[in-house]
Design an enzyme around this catalytic site. Structure first.
Site, PDB file in Angstrom:
ATOM      1  N   ARG A  45       0.818  -1.215   0.000  1.00 28.63           N
ATOM      2  CA  ARG A  45       0.000   0.000   0.000  1.00 28.63           C
ATOM      3  C   ARG A  45       0.851   1.264   0.000  1.00 28.63           C
ATOM      4  NH1 ARG A  45      -4.994  -1.997   3.873  1.00 28.63           N
ATOM      5  NH2 ARG A  45      -6.331  -2.554   2.126  1.00 28.63           N
ATOM      6  N   LYS A 211     -20.066 -16.120   1.954  1.00 28.62           N
ATOM      7  CA  LYS A 211     -21.486 -15.856   2.206  1.00 28.62           C
ATOM      8  C   LYS A 211     -22.190 -15.190   1.034  1.00 28.62           C
ATOM      9  CE  LYS A 211     -21.169 -15.065   7.175  1.00 28.62           C
ATOM     10  NZ  LYS A 211     -21.305 -13.996   8.179  1.00 28.62           N
ATOM     11  N   GLY A 364     -10.538  -8.962  -0.507  1.00 31.46           N
ATOM     12  CA  GLY A 364      -9.371  -9.282   0.303  1.00 31.46           C
ATOM     13  C   GLY A 364      -8.803 -10.662   0.026  1.00 31.46           C
ATOM     14  N   GLY A 387     -13.485  -3.667   0.569  1.00 29.40           N
ATOM     15  CA  GLY A 387     -14.847  -3.177   0.790  1.00 29.40           C
ATOM     16  C   GLY A 387     -15.230  -2.086  -0.190  1.00 29.40           C
TER      17      GLY A 387
HETATM   18  P1  ADP Z   1     -13.121 -12.093  -0.399  1.00 26.45           P
HETATM   19  O1  ADP Z   1     -12.341 -11.604   0.791  1.00 26.45           O
HETATM   20  O2  ADP Z   1     -12.242 -12.327  -1.593  1.00 26.45           O
HETATM   21  O3  ADP Z   1     -14.276 -11.202  -0.712  1.00 26.45           O
HETATM   22  P2  ADP Z   1     -14.643 -13.946   1.244  1.00 26.45           P
HETATM   23  O4  ADP Z   1     -14.139 -13.287   2.468  1.00 26.45           O
HETATM   24  O5  ADP Z   1     -16.064 -13.794   0.893  1.00 26.45           O
HETATM   25  O6  ADP Z   1     -13.734 -13.542  -0.025  1.00 26.45           O
HETATM   26  O7  ADP Z   1     -14.428 -15.521   1.366  1.00 26.45           O
HETATM   27  C1  ADP Z   1     -13.197 -16.092   1.662  1.00 26.45           C
HETATM   28  C2  ADP Z   1     -13.305 -17.197   2.655  1.00 26.45           C
HETATM   29  O8  ADP Z   1     -14.272 -18.165   2.240  1.00 26.45           O
HETATM   30  C3  ADP Z   1     -12.011 -17.939   2.814  1.00 26.45           C
HETATM   31  O9  ADP Z   1     -11.603 -17.843   4.141  1.00 26.45           O
HETATM   32  C4  ADP Z   1     -12.339 -19.382   2.436  1.00 26.45           C
HETATM   33  O10 ADP Z   1     -11.719 -20.334   3.260  1.00 26.45           O
HETATM   34  C5  ADP Z   1     -13.824 -19.433   2.650  1.00 26.45           C
HETATM   35  N1  ADP Z   1     -14.433 -20.480   1.822  1.00 26.45           N
HETATM   36  C6  ADP Z   1     -14.553 -20.510   0.500  1.00 26.45           C
HETATM   37  N2  ADP Z   1     -15.138 -21.646   0.090  1.00 26.45           N
HETATM   38  C7  ADP Z   1     -15.389 -22.385   1.209  1.00 26.45           C
HETATM   39  C8  ADP Z   1     -16.003 -23.636   1.442  1.00 26.45           C
HETATM   40  N3  ADP Z   1     -16.452 -24.392   0.444  1.00 26.45           N
HETATM   41  N4  ADP Z   1     -16.130 -24.041   2.725  1.00 26.45           N
HETATM   42  C9  ADP Z   1     -15.673 -23.280   3.740  1.00 26.45           C
HETATM   43  N5  ADP Z   1     -15.090 -22.090   3.574  1.00 26.45           N
HETATM   44  C10 ADP Z   1     -14.939 -21.623   2.324  1.00 26.45           C
HETATM   45 MG    MG Z   2     -12.682 -11.842   2.916  1.00 29.21          MG
END
Ligand code: ADP
Ligand code: MG
Length: 407
Positions: A45, A211, A364, A387
């Site tokens: 950063r 989620k 992230g 975000g």
């Molecule tokens: P980002 O930060 O890229 O927006 P998220 O925070 O929504 O992504 O999701 C990332 C998390 O989701 C990771 O910690 C990963 O381990 C978890 N994850 C992804 N697929 C699964 C799964 N099938 N079961 C459990 N955890 C999962």
């Molecule tokens: Mg995340």
């Protein structure tokens, strides 16, 4: 299709020669260790702000730099910006003064003694803006005090904080003559708005992660615009549940089932292809050394959880990505932190790196996955704002960006 938004003011609109510029940067870097032994574990950063810093210096300005670090409640020496100022000085090869406070007599005195255009006397780093309670409350007196540290010019290069209406990201713009985007913020906004307003076709959006409810705004935005939406990660399970499949012990957000059902119906009515995994890699539990097996299909038995997309899904998603004109990716395809469940995310990351399409990665963990696979420099744009980039894609107004639009 919505019109492209009004452009933001940029450095090209400013005359900074001989003037002190109040510059908000995103120096919220990860630190390890305590006290004087604190070290910066990733200075990405800080490096990302260098083009704006150098450009303003080259044009004859002096800089008052403002940034936050962590979430201090009041003054907290463990979250002082001093080590970050040291790293910045090292990277620039030039002295950076550090104010012992955010605003106040000493900060004002130091800022008044800056000498625009004179090396080693032209950069002042303020203390962590979140030492001031008024920062996150967007307090108007604090915003005015920030503006008074410069000569009527505010530059915001902190895209990662642009979704917050804080005194140093939004309020200060009301008290200066000229407010403009730094080069990083400009690139972030133009790239993300560009993929929404005028994408190369077909536009393929890959949305994964934990989620549905975190990402439903992003899914909706792409159901409106994209040709194809590829779903992966734990958030495919609410979709499967909505379709009547068994999800076994998979991570399946209960509140996500209704939004998933609605998204499936919207995809149908809008003519957007929404693809779900066709096979999965299962484990007994969320652990790298759990028993593991491939499932050709998506009905998960009790006692098993889906932890990655399977090889047929990975290959199909790869083909979609290779044939795309532009790609947006947010969210991993599985529990990529666990080596046995990383292949689906790796396959998508490699396809995003290999395609000729314009590629934008936000979020992230997706950004972390891309870096983990050594592919961070093989995409068109890797967003520095998790975000903020998602909110922009969702079509939300970012207060720190809105403050920079032409009137
Ligand atoms: P980002 O930060 O890229 O927006 P998220 O925070 O929504 O992504 O999701 C990332 C998390 O989701 C990771 O910690 C990963 O381990 C978890 N994850 C992804 N697929 C699964 C799964 N099938 N079961 C459990 N955890 C999962
Ligand atoms: Mg995340």
């Amino acid at each position: 299709m919505p019109d492209a938004p009004t452009p933001i003011r940029t450095l090209d609109d400013l005359q900074v020669d001989g003037r002190r510029v109040f510059v908000r940067v995103d120096f919220n870097v990860p630190l390890a260790g305590d006290g004087d032994a604190r070290t910066i574990t990733d200075d990405t950063r800080i490096r990302a702000a260098l083009p704006t810093v150098r450009r303003l210096l080259d044009e004859g300005a002096a800089l008052v730099l403002a940034a936050h670090l962590g979430r201090p409640k009041g003054v907290d020496p463990a979250l002082s910006l001093a080590p970050i100022a040291d790293r910045l000085a090292e990277l620039l090869g030039e002295k950076v003064d550090v104010a012992p406070e955010v605003v106040g007599d000493e900060a004002s005195r130091l800022s008044a003694s800056l000498r625009p255009g004179v090396a080693d006397q032209r950069i002042l780093m303020l203390e962590n803006v979140r030492y001031e309670a008024g920062e996150t409350k967007n307090d108007d007196d604090l915003a005015r005090a920030y503006a008074a540290l410069g000569d009527g010019i505010f530059v915001n290069d902190a895209f990662g904080a642009a979704h917050r209406a804080h005194a140093s990201t939004e309020g200060v713009a009301r008290h200066v003559e000229h407010a403009a985007a730094g080069l990083l913020l400009q690139r972030e906004v133009e790239t993300l708005e560009g993929i929404l307003a005028n994408p190369g076709r077909p536009l393929v959006a890959i949305v994964g992660g934990a989620k549905v409810t975190d990402k439903i705004g992003v899914i909706d935005a792409f159901l409106e615009r994209a040709d194809t939406v590829l779903i992966g990660g734990a958030m495919c399970f609410p979709f499967f549940k909505a379709q009547g499949h068994d999800v076994g012990s998979s991570l399946c957000e209960a509140d996500g089932v209704e939004p998933a059902r609605r998204a499936l119906a919207d995809a149908e009515s809008k003519g957007c292809r929404l693809l779900l995994p066709v096979d999965l890699t299962l484990g007994r539990e969320f652990s790298a050394d759990t028993e593991r097996r491939d499932l050709d299909g998506v009905d998960v038995e009790d006692g098993w959880m889906g932890l990655d997309v399977g090889p047929r899904t990975a290959a199909a998603y790869r083909d979609e990505i290779l044939a795309a004109g532009s790609v947006f990716w947010n969210g991993p395809m599985g529990a990529f932190e666990l080596e046995p469940f990383a292949p689906g995310t790796r396959a998508v990351a490699e396809a995003v790196a290999d395609t000729d399409a314009t590629t934008v990665v936000g979020g992230g963990d997706s950004a972390a996955a891309l870096q983990q696979f050594g592919l961070g420099d093989r995409v068109t744009h890797l967003s520095t704002g998790g975000g903020a980039s998602l909110e922009l894609i969702e079509g939300k107004a970012l207060p720190g960006v809105e403050a920079l639009r032409r009137g």
